[in-house]
Design an enzyme around this catalytic site. Structure first.
Site, PDB file in Angstrom:
ATOM      1  N   GLU A   1      62.799  45.611  53.026  1.00  0.00           N
ATOM      2  CA  GLU A   1      62.947  44.060  53.531  1.00  0.00           C
ATOM      3  C   GLU A   1      61.840  43.355  52.829  1.00  0.00           C
ATOM      4  O   GLU A   1      60.677  43.939  52.522  1.00  0.00           O
ATOM      5  CB  GLU A   1      62.803  44.122  54.892  1.00  0.00           C
TER       6      GLU A   1
ATOM      7  N   LYS B   1      69.055  37.342  57.343  1.00  0.00           N
ATOM      8  CA  LYS B   1      68.675  38.086  58.507  1.00  0.00           C
ATOM      9  C   LYS B   1      69.165  37.463  59.724  1.00  0.00           C
ATOM     10  O   LYS B   1      68.398  36.194  59.641  1.00  0.00           O
ATOM     11  CB  LYS B   1      67.473  38.705  58.553  1.00  0.00           C
TER      12      LYS B   1
ATOM     13  N   CYS C   1      66.684  45.243  59.193  1.00  0.00           N
ATOM     14  CA  CYS C   1      65.713  45.773  60.121  1.00  0.00           C
ATOM     15  C   CYS C   1      66.011  45.496  61.403  1.00  0.00           C
ATOM     16  O   CYS C   1      66.902  46.175  61.801  1.00  0.00           O
ATOM     17  CB  CYS C   1      64.106  44.921  59.774  1.00  0.00           C
TER      18      CYS C   1
END
Lengths: 294, 294
Positions: B42, B113, B146
């Site tokens: 990430e 995200k 994540c």
């Protein structure tokens, strides 16, 4: 705080009175140790490997039958909550694979397993209700059964309904796993607990029945997903082969009843916060999940 | 079969060109070892611990900027799929925490995200799209980042869309865990994989940045949820304290880049059957889940 017990034992197929009497001895022992919530295995009263629905029906009872009545009386007498699996008579066909939650001065709460595992669909009728989540003297408790735990939607629903503890009677079949790993079902219980910040107590059975062997892998995890108590078979420690048989590692299973106990801080389940700004419920993107439909 | 790599390294905060060059060296090394899918951390191009959105914007780029263009060119030259995190410029405000999937002869696929972790919500704009699932020469790949992995709804959606492999750039912060346990994020990746029968490759970062330390816990799991490859820090083996410092166990973290590699049978992800009659998708009770709305 609640002292939670999983009393794992080996039911005898079809021997309802014998099994219930066995479970009551274990309930009394756990209560004597201070347990206020006692979980028993799936189909604790009946055993599991029925040839067909008719045989299962023969070991099934209504919620006012011997098993649930006995557990209700024990709960009232001992001042404990009991969650236990039983085969429930279905006037309209194949029985249900059910669990009863009983507590002092209450009516039994009955849940019928919604996700039937493998051949269970040839034996039982699936439930059509969401998992119950009920306030008890020991805390707010959700109930589901075995394979239900493998569906993250189900654990999520119980947690969103406010369950502080999910009590799950299970019969986990023993399958191979890599060295150093816990049974997959234990790993999934850990994850489900931590993603929802809900404690989970899963009570497995032991022994063999008509060629099927169970994992004997009872486990109690906290709202972070870490095991507070687990049987030897639920651990990531592979036992040495039984020297007397030379059989496969872990191939022998205890028929001895075993109770695991853990003190759980159920208040911890009421906060979903895991960092200064992060909350496992508030951070859900329901706006996006609901956009996905198939 | 696909040989999948996670190339874990320590980005330098704000040093986009340097980080991308570092990542390209790792990509070349992994490709030289035969990897056909290479996952990077990430925010691999930018680092993580920005003071505010303005600082993050200074290390952000559009999808046609240096980072994604360089990864796209490397993918084409080397014949590999690369999934890597970068800070994406947002003309309307705070940048996105994004990932690019690049492959030979394709346009970059960009994912923003959706579940922002903790202080990220002060720095980044959340994405408003579902995780992409795209056909690549190496297989059908889903992308998420994540904290997204901690939402079972998100992994489920990618799996229902047919992902055989989920590639997840991550930056897992290092937090205490009980002795003998893997990081909680690893356990949840295992569970998400097994409940959906989808392989997952999560590439963590290493090092420290402005007082934050990462787990260095990259892991590649198969569709049964068992780790095929994992870093030492992702394992359940607690390292001995660094004798030079006497510090806490596991307190020191490698800044060395490390690549883990695993051969994955992606065809295994295409069957959801786990027993004679059981199938993790067919057994879902969507009829009941949809009844629950809040």
């Amino acid at each position: 705080m609640a002292l939670v017990a999983c009393s794992q034992f080996t039911p005898v197929l079809g021997a309802v009175r014998e099994n219930v009497q066995h479970s009551l001895r274990l309930v009394r022992e756990a209560a004597a140790q201070g347990a206020t919530v006692i979980v028993l295995p799936e189909l604790a009263s009946s055993g599991y490997v029925f040839a067909d629905a008719a045989e299962a029906a023969g070991a099934s009872e209504a919620p006012d039958g011997f098993a649930v009545t006995a557990w209700q009386e024990a709960a009232t007498e001992l001042g404990v909550v009991i969650v236990a699996g039983f085969a429930e008579t279905n006037p309209d066909g194949a029985p249900f694979n059910s669990a009863a939650l009983v507590m002092p001065d209450g009516e039994p709460v009955i849940y019928r397993k919604a996700h039937l595992w493998d051949r269970e669909r040839l034996i039982f009728t699936p439930g059509d209700d969401l998992p119950p989540v009920v306030d008890t003297p020991a805390g707010r408790i959700g109930v589901m059964i075995c394979y239900d735990l493998e569906f993250p939607e189900w654990v999520r629903i119980a947690a969103l309904e406010g369950a502080e503890l999910i009590c799950a009677p299970v019969n986990w079949p023993s399958v191979p796993r890599p060295a150093g790993e816990r049974p997959g079902e234990v790993m999934r219980v850990q994850a489900g607990a931590s993603m929802n910040r809900v404690a989970i107590a899963a009570c497995d059975r032991s022994g063999r029945e008509r060629g099927v062997e169970w994992s004997s892998a009872s486990v109690i995890v906290d709202a972070d997903g870490w095991p507070l108590a687990l049987t030897e078979h639920a651990s990531n420690i592979r036992r040495a082969p039984a020297s007397s048989t030379g059989g496969e590692v872990g191939a022998d299973r205890d028929d001895q009843a075993v109770t695991i106990l853990a003190e759980i801080d159920l208040a911890a389940s009421r906060t979903k916060r895991i960092a200064e700004y992060s909350d496992v419920f508030a951070d859900r993107r329901e706006d996006l999940y609901s956009r996905y439909a198939r």
